[in-house]
Write a protein that holds these residues in place. Structure first.
Motif, short mmCIF file in Angstrom:
data_model
loop_
_atom_site.label_atom_id
_atom_site.label_comp_id
_atom_site.label_asym_id
_atom_site.label_seq_id
_atom_site.Cartn_x
_atom_site.Cartn_y
_atom_site.Cartn_z
N UNK A 117 11.45 5.89 34.87
CA UNK A 117 10.58 6.83 34.17
C UNK A 117 9.15 6.68 34.65
N UNK A 118 8.72 5.43 34.90
CA UNK A 118 7.37 5.15 35.37
C UNK A 118 7.42 4.42 36.70
N UNK A 119 6.31 4.53 37.42
CA UNK A 119 6.18 3.82 38.69
C UNK A 119 5.62 2.45 38.36
N UNK A 120 6.44 1.42 38.44
CA UNK A 120 6.01 0.11 37.98
C UNK A 120 6.94 -0.97 38.51
N UNK A 121 6.45 -2.21 38.42
CA UNK A 121 7.25 -3.40 38.67
C UNK A 121 7.62 -3.98 37.32
N UNK A 122 8.91 -4.18 37.10
CA UNK A 122 9.39 -4.70 35.82
C UNK A 122 9.72 -6.17 36.01
N UNK A 123 9.17 -7.02 35.13
CA UNK A 123 9.40 -8.46 35.18
C UNK A 123 10.26 -8.83 33.99
N UNK A 124 11.41 -9.43 34.27
CA UNK A 124 12.41 -9.72 33.24
C UNK A 124 12.61 -11.23 33.17
N UNK A 125 12.63 -11.75 31.95
CA UNK A 125 12.85 -13.18 31.72
C UNK A 125 14.32 -13.40 31.40
N UNK A 126 15.04 -14.16 32.25
CA UNK A 126 16.47 -14.39 32.05
C UNK A 126 16.75 -15.25 30.83
N UNK B 137 14.79 -15.42 28.02
CA UNK B 137 14.49 -14.67 26.81
C UNK B 137 15.29 -13.37 26.70
N UNK B 138 15.95 -12.98 27.81
CA UNK B 138 16.74 -11.75 27.83
C UNK B 138 15.90 -10.52 27.48
N UNK B 139 14.71 -10.42 28.01
CA UNK B 139 13.87 -9.28 27.72
C UNK B 139 12.83 -9.10 28.81
N UNK B 140 12.26 -7.89 28.87
CA UNK B 140 11.17 -7.58 29.78
C UNK B 140 9.89 -8.17 29.22
N UNK B 141 9.20 -8.98 30.04
CA UNK B 141 8.01 -9.66 29.57
C UNK B 141 6.73 -9.05 30.12
N UNK B 142 6.82 -8.26 31.19
CA UNK B 142 5.60 -7.71 31.76
C UNK B 142 5.94 -6.53 32.66
N UNK B 143 5.00 -5.59 32.79
CA UNK B 143 5.13 -4.46 33.71
C UNK B 143 3.83 -4.30 34.48
N UNK B 144 3.95 -4.11 35.78
CA UNK B 144 2.80 -3.91 36.65
C UNK B 144 2.84 -2.48 37.16
N UNK B 145 1.84 -1.64 36.83
CA UNK B 145 1.87 -0.24 37.27
C UNK B 145 1.65 -0.11 38.77
N UNK B 146 2.21 0.93 39.34
CA UNK B 146 2.12 1.21 40.76
C UNK B 146 1.68 2.65 40.97
N UNK B 147 1.04 2.95 42.09
CA UNK B 147 0.65 4.34 42.36
C UNK B 147 1.82 5.21 42.81
N UNK B 148 2.85 4.62 43.40
CA UNK B 148 4.00 5.35 43.91
C UNK B 148 5.26 4.55 43.61
N UNK B 149 6.38 5.18 43.83
CA UNK B 149 7.65 4.45 43.78
C UNK B 149 7.75 3.55 45.01
N UNK B 150 8.17 2.33 44.80
CA UNK B 150 8.22 1.35 45.88
C UNK B 150 9.48 1.55 46.71
N UNK B 151 9.30 1.39 48.04
CA UNK B 151 10.41 1.45 48.97
C UNK B 151 10.87 0.07 49.42
N UNK B 152 10.02 -0.95 49.26
CA UNK B 152 10.36 -2.30 49.67
C UNK B 152 9.62 -3.28 48.79
#
Length: 1805
Positions: A1712-1721, A1723-1738
Motif C-alpha cells: 500500500x505504501x512505499x516503505x521498508x518494513x521491519x519485523x521482530x520475530x 515479538x511477532x509484530x512490525x516494529x518500524x517502517x522506513x518510508x521510501x520515495x519509490x518501490x524498491x527493486x533491490x
C-alpha cells in the motif's frame, strides 16, 4: 459365363431393370470394380435401379431388419411404406445387404432416398461407399449431428429440417408436419469435394429410426421430381420416372406437399425475378446471388432445385459471384447448354436461362505446378452465354520458393546423381534445390506430408510417399517434373523407400493396418514406357525395420536394420525372403541406419560388399554380406577435457557412446551424424576424425555426394546444409520452423519477412534469398502475432503472456516491452505512417501505442472491445490504407466495429449476425481487411463461408462473395490496385478477380498440407506469401498496372448536397465512396481499462492529421546508435536526498563494463614515450599509456591503461552515444540521447586535465550520432540521427551555434578534411556530400556539393568514412564495399569488397587502412598504390590493394582509436569488450570486459579476494576484487544463469570454494573455483530457478523456482531430499540463510532461513539439515498494492535477516505504501517502517555499518542509516538498479543495472 451372358442381354432402356442376382453377390462387385465388367454393371443399372425390389426387402433374405420395423400404409403416398421407429436409432434399422461382408455393388452416381422423418424424433442414414481404390468411407446423415465432421474414413453431415413457421429448430428434433422428402445424394461429388477421392460403388445402406421409407433408387441421371412432360424436354434436366414419382393431386403443386433436397447443393441460378403463382406460400425462389455449398443438407418447402439457403435478413446486391465447387481432376472442359423459354406446371413467365459448367482443375503448362481452378456452374442469360470471361491469366500464380524443410520427418534428403542439387520434402511439396545458385523447383501433387523419398541411380525416376493412411506413392519423371503414375500402397504408412540402381525395382517399408511391419517390392521398369507399376512381392516380418536399402551390386538383394536385428533380403520367384545376421553380443542394440561400402575401382563385386550399420549406443558394425558375420565392431565415445562442456576428440573404445542416427559412405570415408549435433567424417578404418561440424540440433540424416566432396546433413531442428570437404566450409541450405507458422509480416524497405510459429520462435528472413537473418526464441511464452514498423528497423511481436515487445533489427535485441494486456495477444497492426500501434488480446482488450515516441508509450487501453475468443490471425485487426480507421471483430463475434485510429471513437458498428441465417445459427465474423482508401471498402469473412464487402463509412453491403470455401476464411488481403483478392481457405490459397462483379470464380492453389494461417502480398505487390506448415512464395504472373485511379466524388458532392441528395448518395455508397469518415453526433467512447494512461506530458489524445516531422527511412547500417532500454530519470519524485559533495557516504570506485551499443564512444591518444616498466597484469607490454576514455551508460570513464585507476565524469541525463577528443587532446566532447525530462540532447565539453565540464550545449532534438573537431580545433560539428537529420557547427571558443542545417536524408558519418579545415564531408544513403565552409566575419556559410555513388559500388548505404593521403577519401558501405573518392575531382575511381558485413569503421594513415565490420572482422589493408591509381579514373583496378592482416573479434566493431602509424590501437565491439590491437604481433588482448547481457547476481568469496557474477548469457564470471580483472569464466550455452551463490567460509579449505548456479531449464550446477571445473549437475526443479543459497555449513543447497517450490539438496551428492511447496503458485524471489542466534523462537535448529515469494508472502524456518529437521517459525503476508501505483509492473518481494540484530527481519516489496518494513520475530509484530520515495527493486544490508542499500527503477540508489534514520541518494546508472550487494566487510557496495556494474566505496562515518 451365365452371368456375363445375362448381363449383356439385360435391357438398356426402360424404367425397370433387373440384373442377375449373382452380380450382387458379396465381394464380386468389389473384385470387378474398375475392370471391363464394371461397364456392364453400369449398363444393367441404367437408367435407374429400384433397390428394394432388386434385393427383395420384403423377404428379408438378402437384407436385414432389427428392432421395430413394420410395413404400414401411408395416406399421402397411398401405398405401403416401411416404418422404422424406436428410442435408440442404432437398435432399430433396415440394412442392405444382410451381412457386412457382402456388397451391393451399385455404381449409380446418385442415390435417391424417399423417406419422411417422424415428428419429434431423430433419424440416421448410414451409407458405406467404396472408392475406386477400394477404400470404404462411411457417409452419415442425421438430425442428431450438430456440426459437420470429417476423417479419412468417415463423413458426418447434420440434416437441417425447416418448418414453414418462422420458429424453427434448424438442428435437432423433427418438427411437426414434416413431409415426405425426396433426398438426392450425389455420391461422386460428396467424396470428391470432401475427401478428394473418386467414387467407386455403393457398398451398403443402413436406415435407422425414426422414419418412414418408401424406397431407394440409384441412377447416373439427375432427376427433377417436380418436372415431367413435354414442356420441359428442352431443359437440361431429366423428368422423374413414374415409378419414383410422388402423387400430386390435381391443381396442387409438388412443392406444397413434398420436400426436395439435393446434396451437395446444385449451382443453378435462380431466375432474375421471383416465381409467381396463385396460391403459393411466400417461400419461393429468393433474390440475390446463387447458392453456396453447405456442409449439410437442408430440407425446406420450396424448389430447392434452385437454392438450399432460403433465409436472407438484409438486402443484397444484384450481382455477386457464385459458389464454386472444387473438382480436383486433371481435366479441362466447358459445356454450354441452350434452353428456350418454356412454361411448366406451376411456373409462369420463367426467364430464359442457360447453364455453363466449367471444370478447370488442371496442371498448368508453365511448369510442374498443379493449379486447382474451382469448377462453377454459372447461370447466365442466353444473350450473354457466349461472353462468359475467364479469370486470366490462368494460372495467375506460380510457386517460386518455399521456406521449410521436413514435416513428417527430417531424415529424407538426397543428392542428385550429378551432385548439383539436393532433393528434400517440405511437408507436401518436394523441393529440388540447386546448391550453387539457390534456385528451387517443385513437385506438387501430394495432399499430405511426404514421408519417404527415393531416387534411382540415373536420376530419371523419383518416388515419393505421403503419410496419410493408406499411403499413396507417386512416381515422377525427375527431369520434367511430370507425375508418371499414382498408386496406393498396401502399407498404411510408408516410412522408407529404396530404388534399385537401374530404377526397375522399388522397395517400400511400413506398417500394415494391424501394426505389423511389411516390406513390398514393386516393378517400376515399364512406368516410363507407358506401363503400370506391378507388385512383385510382399512380406510381413515381426522384426523392427528402421532402414532398408537395395544393394547397388545386385538388384535382387536388400538389407534392413532395426531394433536388435540386421537382415539380408532377396527377391526370388515372386517372394521376398530374409535371413538374419549373427550379431552375437550386439543383438540388443537399436540400429538406426545402414550403408553399403562402394568399391574403389567402380566394379562392384558381391563377394567384396561390406555393410556398415550404426546404432543409438554409438556402435558401428562392419558386416560381411557374403559370410553374414560381423567383421568389425566400433563405438563412438566422447572424450572431454577437465571442465570442458563439449567433446574434444572421439575414440572407439568402451564406455558410454554417442547415439548415431545416420551414416553414409563414399569409397574413401564414412560420414556419421549423431544426436550430440556433430557431423563427423572418418576414414574407413576409423583411426581418427578427419573433419567434424557442429550443428544446432541433433543430426538426423547424412548423405555423401556422388563425388565424395560434399556431405549433406539434416537436423531435427529443421536445418539442412552441406559440408564442403576440400574447403572445410559448411554451407547452410535451408532453415525451417519445426511447428506450423501462425503469422507473418513483410517489411518494404529491406525486403524482409517475419514469421512466428508454434515452435516459440520469431524468425526474420530475406525475401530475395529466402535465407534466415535472425532467430528470436522465447522458452517461457509463445509468440502469437508479428508486424513491422513501417519506417524503422523495428518489429513488434505479441506473446501468449500478454506482452508486446519491440525488437531492433540492427541490435537484434528487445527495445521496449509493454504488459498492459492480461491475455494472449491476438492482433497487432501499425498505421502506415508508423505513428500508432494497436494490439488486442484474448480477453477482449484493445491497446493503442504512440510509436513516434522511442519508448512507444501506451496511449489507451480499452477493455471489452475485441471479441475475446478471436483466433490470433493477421486479419484480427485492420487499419485502413490512409491510417485513419481501425476495424476489428468485436465486442461480440457477430459484430464488426470501425473506429477512428487516433481517437478510438466508435464510428460504425455492423451486425454481421443479421446478414444470413442459412448456416443454422447466427453468422459471425472471422477476419477483416480494408481496401484502398479511395474505395472505402471493408471486407469481412464470416463463419458461413462468405466474404462480405461493406462500405466502411455507412456499413452498407456493396457486394458479397458467397461460398468461398467449405471452411471459414481466416485471412484475406486485397492488393493495392484492387485487382486481386487473396484468401486463406483451408489448405489452399484462393485468388479472386475482385474488380469483376460477376466473377468467374477463384483460382485455387494447393501445396500446403495443413491449414493456411496467413496470406499477404509482398511489399512490391509482385508476389504472394502464404504461411501454414511452411512459407510459400508465389510469383504473380499478371502484368502490373500503374497509375491506378479510383472513382472520385461527383461535382454534386463537392458543391454540397441537400437532405434528399444525401439519402441518394448513401444509397449509392458503392458508386461514390466517401472521402471523409463521417463522425456520429454522439460517439460512444471506448471503455478504459485500468492499464489505460495518457502519455507523459500529454492529455491522452493524439492527432494524426498534422503529424509534424515526415516519415524517414531508418538506416540499415550498424553504425546507428541503439540506446539501451532506460527507465525514468533519477530524482523524479519527492523525498529524494542528494548528499553534499564533502559528506557522501559512497564514492564511485570502479565501473565494470563498456557500452557496446554506442558508436565511436571510446577515445585513446597514446603517449609517444616508452611503456612503463610495471604495467597492470592484463595490459600487453607494448601498450603505451596516454589519455584513454570510454562510456558506460551515463558515465564517461577515464582510465589509466596500466594502473587500472579510473575517473568518472557524471552529469548526462541519458545514455551517452558518442565521444570526440580534440586534436590537442585538451578537450573531450560527449553527447547523450534525449531523456524524458529534457527536450534536447545534451552535449558536454570537458576539460581533460581537470575532469570538469566546461560547457553544456544542446540543439538536437534526437540522438547525436557523431561528433568531430576541425583540424585546428576551432569548430565542432555535431550530427543528428536519421530522425533528426540535423548538422550543427559550433564555435569552440564560446561554444555558440554558428550554423545549423536540416539534411534531406539520413547521414551516417561526418568528418573534417585533415588537410583543409574549411572542408567537411558527410556520407549517407547513396550519396557523398561535400561541404565548404566560408567565413564572413563572425558568420559561417555552407556550400554543398552532392555526388551519387556509382552503380559499380553496388547497392547499399555509405556507413563510414575517413580521409587518406590527400586528396583521397575512403568510404565504407553497408554491403561490405570500400570505395575511394578523389575529393578534388569529386568522383569515385576505385572500389573493392572488403567484408561480408557492413563497414562501420574506417581509419587510415598514409599507406595503411583499417576496416571494421558488423561481422567482427578487423582488417588491415595496404593502400599505398591507391594514390597512383587516381590518375586512371574509373578504370582503376583494385588488384593493387591487398589485405595484410585480419583479426576476428567477438562482435561488430563500433569504435576504434589507433596511433598515427596504425600499428596499435584500441577497438570496441558491440558485445561490450575493448581490445588492444597490435598489428606487428598479430594479437588482440582483452582490456575491458563487461557482461554482455543482464547481470542477475553478484556474490563474494569468503576471503573477499574475488567476486562472481552471473548473467542472462549463461555465463558465470569470477573477478579479482582488487583490480576487477576477469579471472575465470564458466559458460553454459543456450541457457540463462538466473541465480548464484558462493559457499561459506566454513565449507572447508579455501581451495575447496565452490559456486552454485541456477539456470533457466531448472538445472543447478556446482563449480569448483580452484579447479575451474564443474563438479556436479542436478535438476531439482522442472522450471527456471530464481534464487539459490548455501546453508551455513555449506553442505546443503536451497533453491527456489518460478512456480514457488523450494528444493533442498545435498551439495556433494546432488540428491534432493526435501521439497517445500508452501509458496506454490508464486515465484520465489529470495532465500536468505543465517545462523540461528535468537533462542526465544521456540523451535530447534542450527540455521534460520526465510523464503519470500512474488505474492507478498514471507515464510521463516528453522532447520537442522544433518538431522533432516525443518520447522516453520513464522508466516508473514503483506497487503497487495493498487495496480495503478505500479503501472502493471510489480516490483519484487525481498526480505533479509538483519545482520546486527538476529531477531529482526526487513522486507520491501509492492504494498500500500512505499516503505521498508521491519519485523521482530520474537515479538511477532512490525516494529518500524522506513518510508521510501519509490518501490524498491533491490535490497542489501551492511553487516557492520548498519546501512541499508536500496535500488529503484528510477535509476537511483539510496543508502539509509538505520541508526539515525538519515538517507542519501546516488545516481549513475542508466537503467533500473535491480541489484545491490554489500561485500562481507561492508567496505564496498556493488550495484547493477542491466549489464552495468558499479563498484562503490563505503566511506567511514
Amino acid at each position: 459365363m451365365t452371368a456375363e451372358v445375362m448381363a449383356e442381354v439385360a435391357p438398356l432402356s426402360g424404367s425397370r431393370c433387373q440384373a442377375p442376382r449373382c452380380m450382387s453377390r458379396a465381394g464380386r462387385a468389389d473384385a470387378k470394380a474398375g475392370s471391363s465388367s464394371g461397364a456392364m454393371a453400369r449398363a444393367w443399372q441404367h437408367p435407374f435401379l429400384n433397390v428394394f425390389r432388386h434385393f427383395r426387402v420384403d423377404e428379408w433374405k438378402r437384407s436385414a431388419k432389427q428392432g421395430d420395423v413394420a410395413v404400414v400404409t401411408d395416406k399421402t403416398l397411398k401405398g405401403a411404406v416401411y416404418r422404422i421407429r424406436g428410442s435408440v436409432s442404432a437398435a432399430n434399422y433396415i440394412q442392405l445387404p444382410k451381412n457386412s461382408t457382402q456388397s451391393l455393388g451399385l455404381t449409380g452416381r446418385y442415390l435417391y432416398v424417399l423417406f419422411r422423418p417422424l415428428p419429434n424424433k431423430h433419424f440416421v442414414i448410414h451409407l458405406d461407399v467404396s472408392t475406386e481404390d477400394n477404400q470404404v468411407i462411411r457417409v452419415s446423415f442425421s438430425n442428431l449431428f450438430k456440426e459437420f465432421k470429417s476423417t479419412a474414413t468417415r463423413l458426418q453431415f447434420p440434416f437441417v429440417l425447416e418448418a414453414r413457421t418462422p420458429q424453427r429448430d434448424l438442428v435437432g428434433l423433427v418438427p411437426h408436419g414434416a413431409r415426405w422428402t425426396f433426398l438426392q445424394l450425389d455420391l461422386q461429388d460428396i467424396l470428391l469435394v470432401h475427401l478428394n477421392r473418386r467414387y467407386g460403388h455403393l457398398k451398403s445402406v443402413r436406415l435407422c429410426a425414426s422414419l418412414l421409407v418408401r424406397n431407394l433408387y440409384t441412377s447416373d441421371l439427375c432427376f427433377e421430381p417436380a418436372i415431367s412432360g413435354a414442356p420441359w424436354a428442352k431443359l437440361p434436366v431429366t423428368s422423374m420416372p413414374r415409378e419414383m414419382a410422388f402423387p400430386v393431386p390435381k391443381g396442387e403443386s409438388w412443392h406444397d406437399r413434398y420436400v426436395h433436397v439435393r446434396f451437395p447443393s446444385d449451382s443453378l441460378k435462380v431466375p432474375s425475378k421471383p416465381i409467381e403463382k396463385s396460391g403459393s406460400p411466400p417461400e419461393a425462389v429468393l433474390l440475390g446471388p446463387g447458392p453456396r455449398p453447405l456442409p449439410c443438407p437442408v430440407a425446406c418447402s420450396k424448389p430447392v432445385r434452385f437454392s438450399v439457403s432460403p433465409v436472407v435478413q438484409t438486402p443484397r446486391p444484384t450481382a455477386a459471384p457464385l459458389a464454386p465447387r472444387p473438382f480436383p481432376e486433371v481435366s479441362l472442359s466447358q459445356e454450354c447448354s441452350e434452353a428456350s423459354n418454356a412454361d411448366g406446371p406451376g411456373f409462369h413467365s420463367l426467364e430464359p436461362w442457360a447453364r455453363v459448367k466449367a471444370s478447370d482443375v488442371h496442371t498448368a503448362a508453365a511448369g510442374p505446378h498443379v493449379l486447382t481452378h474451382e469448377s462453377t456452374e454459372v447461370p447466365v442469360a442466353l444473350e450473354d452465354a457466349g461472353s462468359c470471361k475467364r479469370f486470366l491469366p490462368d494460372p495467375i500464380l506460380r510457386l517460386k520458393g518455399v521456406i521449410g524443410f521436413g514435416g513428417h520427418s527430417t531424415r529424407q534428403a538426397l543428392w542428385t546423381p550429378d551432385g548439383t542439387a539436393v532433393v528434400y520434402p517440405c511437408h507436401a511439396v518436394i523441393v529440388v534445390l540447386l546448391v550453387d545458385t539457390g534456385e528451387q523447383r517443385f513437385f506438387l501433387g501430394h495432399t499430405d506430408k511426404v514421408s519417404a523419398l527415393a531416387l534411382d541411380g540415373s536420376g530419371s525416376l523419383l518416388a515419393s510417399a505421403q503419410a496419410r493412411t493408406p499411403s499413396v506413392i507417386r512416381l515422377w519423371d525427375f527431369q520434367t517434373g511430370r507425375c508418371l503414375c499414382v498408386f496406393q500402397s498396401p502399407v498404411h504408412v510408408v516410412c522408407s523407400l529404396s530404388f534399385s540402381d537401374s530404377g526397375a525395382l522399388l522397395c517400400g517399408v511400413g506398417k500394415d493396418r494391424h501394426g505389423r511391419t511389411m516390406v513390398v517390392a514393386w516393378g517400376t521398369g515399364q512406368v516410363g514406357l507407358g506401363g503400370e507399376v506391378v507388385v512383385l512381392a510382399k512380406a510381413h516380418t515381426d522384426f523392427d525395420v528402421q532402414a532398408f536399402r537395395v544393394t547397388f551390386f545386385d538388384e535382387t538383394r536388400m538389407a534392413s536394420c532395426g531394433q536388435g536385428s540386421v537382415r539380408l533380403w532377396r527377391l526370388r520367384g515372386g517372394a521376398l525372403r530374409s535371413c538374419p545376421v549373427d550379431l552375437g553380443e550386439h543383438h540388443v542394440l537399436q540400429f538406426t541406419d545402414l550403408a553399403f561400402k562402394q568399391a574403389q575401382d567402380g566394379c562392384p563385386k558381391p563377394s567384396a560388399a561390406m555393410l556398415f550399420v550404426c546404432s543409438r549406443s554409438g556402435h558401428i558394425l562392419e558386416i560381411d554380406c557374403q559370410c553374414m558375420v560381423v567383421r568389425h565392431a566400433r563405438r563412438l565415445l566422447p572424450t572431454q577435457t577437465p571442465g570442458g562442456p563439449h567433446p574434444q576428440k572421439q575414440t572407439f573404445s568402451t564406455g558410454p557412446g554417442i547415439a548415431i542416427s545416420s551414416l553414409s559412405l563414399s569409397p574413401a570415408m564414412c560420414a556419421v551424424g549423431s544426436a550430440d549435433g556433430y557431423l563427423r567424417l572418418w576414414p574407413l578404418d576409423f583411426s581418427s576424425v578427419l573433419l567434424e561440424a557442429e550443428h544446432e540440433g541433433p543430426v538426423s540424416s547424412v548423405c555423401v555426394s556422388p563425388d565424395g566432396l560434399r556431405v549433406l546433413s539434416a537436423t531435427s531442428s529443421g536445418h539442412l546444409g552441406f559440408l564442403d570437404t576440400p574447403s572445410r566450409v559448411y554451407h547452410m541450405l535451408a532453415r525451417s520452423h519445426t511447428a506450423p507458422v501462425l503469422a507473418l509480416a513483410t517489411e518494404q524497405r529491406r525486403g524482409q519477412l517475419a514469421t512466428v510459429s508454434q515452435d516459440r520462435t520469431v524468425r526474420i528472413w530475406d525475401l530475395a534469398t529466402l535465407q534466415q537473418l535472425y532467430d528470436f526464441t522465447s522458452l517461457e511464452e509463445a509468440p502469437c502475432t508479428v508486424t513491422f514498423h513501417p519506417t524503422r528497423p523495428i518489429f513488434f511481436c505479441g506473446f501468449s503472456s500478454g506482452a508486446v515487445r519491440s525488437f531492433s533489427l540492427e541490435a537484434a535485441e528487445v527495445l521496449v516491452e509493454h504488459t498492459c494486456h492480461q491475455g494472449a495477444i491476438t492482433g497487432l497492426t501499425a498505421t502506415p505512417d508508423g505513428r500508432l500501434l494497436f494490439s488486442s488480446c484474448s480477453r477482449g482488450s484493445l491497446a493503442q501505442y504512440n510509436c513516434a515516441d522511442p519508448q512507444w508509450h501506451v496511449l489507451r487501453v480499452a477493455a471489452d472491445m475485441v471479441w475475446p475468443d478471436a483466433p490470433a490471425t493477421p486479419s484480427t485487426l485492420a487499419v485502413s490504407r490512409d491510417g485513419r480507421l481501425l476495424a476489428f471483430v468485436g465486442p461480440s463475434r457477430h459484430t464488426v466495429t470501425v473506429m477512428g485510429s487516433a481517437s478510438l471513437d466508435e464510428l460504425l458498428r455492423v451486425d454481421i449476425g443479421t446478414l444470413d441465417l442459412a448456416s443454422g445459427r447466427l453468422d459471425s465474423a472471422m477476419a477483416v481487411c480494408f481496401g484502398p482508401a479511395a474505395l472505402g471498402h471493408l471486407l469481412v469473412s464470416t463463419s458461413s463461408n462468405r466474404v462480405v464487402v461493406l462500405d466502411a463509412a455507412s456499413g452498407r453491403i456493396i457486394r458479397e462473395l458467397p461460398g468461398v470455401h467449405p471452411e471459414p476464411c481466416s485471412s484475406l488481403m486485397l492488393s493495392e490496385d484492387t485487382r486481386f483478392l487473396l484468401m486463406a481457405a483451408g489448405r489452399a490459397v484462393k485468388v479472386w478477380d475482385y474488380r469483376t462483379q460477376a466473377s468467374p470464380g477463384p483460382q485455387v492453389y494447393i501445396g500446403h498440407s495443413e491449414p493456411v494461417q496467413a496470406v499477404t502480398f509482398s511489399p512490391d505487390q509482385q508476389q504472394v506469401l502464404s504461411a501454414g506448415d511452411a512459407v510459400f512464395l508465389w510469383d504473380i504472373l499478371a502484368t502490373t498496372e500503374s497509375n491506378q485511379s479510383f472513382p472520385g466524388p461527383s461535382p454534386a458532392c463537392e458543391a454540397g448536397l441537400g437532405t434528399g441528395q444525401l439519402e441518394d448518395a448513401a444509397s449509392r455508397a458503392s458508386e461514390l465512396p466517401r472521402q471523409q469518415v463521417p463522425k456520429p453526433s454522439q460517439a460512444s467512447p471506448p471503455r478504459q481499462g485500468i492499464c489505460a494512461r495518457p502519455p507523459e506530458g500529454g492529455d491522452g489524445t493524439s492527432d494524426t492529421k498534422n503529424s509534424g516531422a515526415p516519415c524517414t527511412t531508418c538506416p540499415t547500417s550498424h553504425k546507428a546508435f541503439t540506446p539501451a532500454r532506460a527507465s525514468r530519470g533519477p530524482h523524479s519524485a519527492k523525498g529524494t536526498s542528494l548528499p553534499p559533495a564533502s559528506s557522501e557516504w559512497l564514492r564511485l570506485k570502479a565501473v565494470v563494463g563498456y557500452s557496446g551499443n554506442g558508436r565511436a564512444n571510446m577515445v585513446w591518444r597514446p603517449d609517444t614515450g616508452p611503456a612503463p616498466a610495471r604495467p597492470r597484469p592484463q595490459a600487453p607490454p607494448s601498450l603505451r599509456t596516454g589519455f584513454f576514455a570510454y562510456t558506460c551508460g551515463r558515465l564517461v570513464v577515464v582510465e589509466d591503461l596500466h594502473s587500472g585507476a579510473q575517473q568518472h565524469w557524471p552529469g548526462h541525463p541519458a545514455e551517452i552515444s558518442t565521444l570526440a577528443l580534440s586534436h590537442s587532446a585538451q578537450v573531450l566532447a560527449s553527447a547523450s540521447g534525449r531523456s524524458s525530462t529534457t527536450d534536447h540532447c545534451q552535449i558536454r565539453v570537458w576539460d581533460v586535465s581537470g575532469g570538469l565540464c566546461q560547457h553544456l550545449i544542446s540543439h538536437h532534438s534526437t540522438t547525436v550520432l557523431a561528433l568531430a573537431f576541425s583540424p585546428d580545433d576551432r569548430l565542432l560539428v555535431t550530427l543528428g540521427d536519421h530522425d533528426g537529420r540535423t548538422l550543427a557547427l559550433w564555435d569552440t571558443a564560446t561554444y555558440d551555434l554558428v550554423s545549423s542545417t536540416r539534411l534531406p536524408e539520413p547521414v551516417h558519418g561526418v568528418a573534417f578534411n585533415p588537410w583543409d579545415a574549411g572542408e567537411l564531408t558527410c556520407v549517407g544513403q547513396g550519396t557523398v556530400t561535400f561541404w565548404l565552409l566560408q567565413q564572413c566575419g563572425a558568420d559561417i556559410s555552407l556550400q554543398v556539393h552532392r555526388e551519387q555513388v556509382p552503380e559499380t559500388v553496388g547497392a547499399g548505404e555509405l556507413t563510414s568514412l575517413c580521409y587518406g593521403a590527400p586528396p583521397l577519401l575512403y568510404c565504407g558501405t553497408s554491403s561490405g564495399q570500400v570505395c575511394v573518392w578523389d575529393t578534388c575531382a569529386g568522383h569515385c575511381f576505385l572500389s573493392w569488397e572488403a567484408d561480408d558485413g557492413g563497414i562501420g569503421l574506417l581509419l587510415c594513415s598514409s599507406s595503411r587502412l583499417v576496416s571494421g565490420s558488423s561481422t567482427g572482422r578487423l582488417r588491415l589493408w595496404a593502400v599505398g598504390p591507391v594514390s597512383e591509381l587516381r590518375c586512371k579514373g574509373s578504370g582503376a583496378r583494385s588488384s593493387s590493394v591487398f589485405m595484410e592482416r585480419e583479426l576476428v573479434l567477438d562482435g561488430a566493431v563500433v569504435s576504434a582509436s589507433f596511433d598515427d602509424s596504425v600499428d596499435m590501437g584500441v577497438v570496441g565491439t558491440r558485445t561490450g569488450t575493448l581490445w588492444f590491437i597490435s598489428w606487428a604481433e598479430g594479437t588482440s588482448t582483452r582490456l575491458i570486459s563487461g557482461q554482455r547481457s543482464k547481470v542477475n547476481e553478484v556474490v563474494f568469496g569468503p576471503g573477499e579476494s574475488h567476486c562472481a557474477t552471473c548473467g542472462e548469457d549463461g555465463s558465470v564470471r569470477v573477478w579479482a576484487l582488487a583490480s576487477m580483472e576477469l579471472v575465470i569464466q564458466f559458460q553454459v550455452l543456450n541457457q540463462s544463469c538466473l541465480c548464484l551463490a558462493w559457499s561459506p567460509r566454513c565449507c572447508g579449505r579455501p581451495e575447496q570454494q565452490r559456486l552454485a548456479a541456477g539456470y533457466g531449464d531448472g538445472s543447478l550446477r556446482i563449480f569448483s573455483v580452484s579447479r575451474t571445473a564443474m563438479e556436479l549437475k542436478m535438476r531439482p526443479h522442472p522450471v527456471a530457478l530464481t534464487t539459490v543459497t548455501f546453508s551455513t555449513d555449506g553442505q546443503t543447497v536451497l533453491s527456489g523456482d518460478k512456480d514457488g517450490l523450494v528444493a533442498v539438496s545435498h551439495s556433494r551428492t546432488g540428491m534432493t531430499f526435501r521439497v517445500l511447496s508452501d509458496h506454490q503458485g508464486a515465484p520465489i524471489s529470495t532465500i536468505c540463510v543465517t545462523r540461528k542466534e535468537c533462542e526465544d523462537l521456540g523451535v530447534e535448529g542450527t540455521d534460520l532461513w526465510l523464503a519470500a515469494s512474488g505474492d507478498q508472502r514471507v515464510s521463516v524456518w528453522a532447520s537442522d539439515w544433518l538431522r533432516n529437521r525443518c520447522e516453520l517459525v513464522d508466516w508473514l503476508s503483506f497487503p497487495m498494492p493498487a495496480t495503478t501505483e505500479t503501472q502493471g509492473h510489480l516490483p519484487p518481494s525481498l526480505a533479509a535477516f538483519c545482520p546486527w540484530d538476529g531477531a529482526l527481519l526487513m522486507y520491501v516489496g509492492p504494498g500500500v505504501d512505499k516503505e521498508v518494513i521491519i519485523y521482530d520475530l520474537s515479538q511477532k509484530q512490525v516494529v518500524e517502517k522506513i518510508p521510501l520515495p519509490f518501490f524498491a527493486m533491490s535490497l542489501s544490508l551492511s553487516p557492520g555499518t548498519r546501512l541499508l542499500a536500496l535500488g529503484f527503477a528510477e535509476c537511483m540508489l539510496r543508502l539509509v542509516d538505520y541508526a539515525t534514520g538519515t538517507a542519501q541518494d546516488f545516481a549513475g546508472h542508466n537503467n533500473a538498479v535491480h541489484l545491490c550487494r554489500f561485500t562481507p566487510s561492508a567496505r564496498l557496495l556493488f550495484t547493477a543495472a542491466c549489464n552495468e556494474i558499479l563498484v562503490w566505496e563505503v566511506s567511514g562515518r
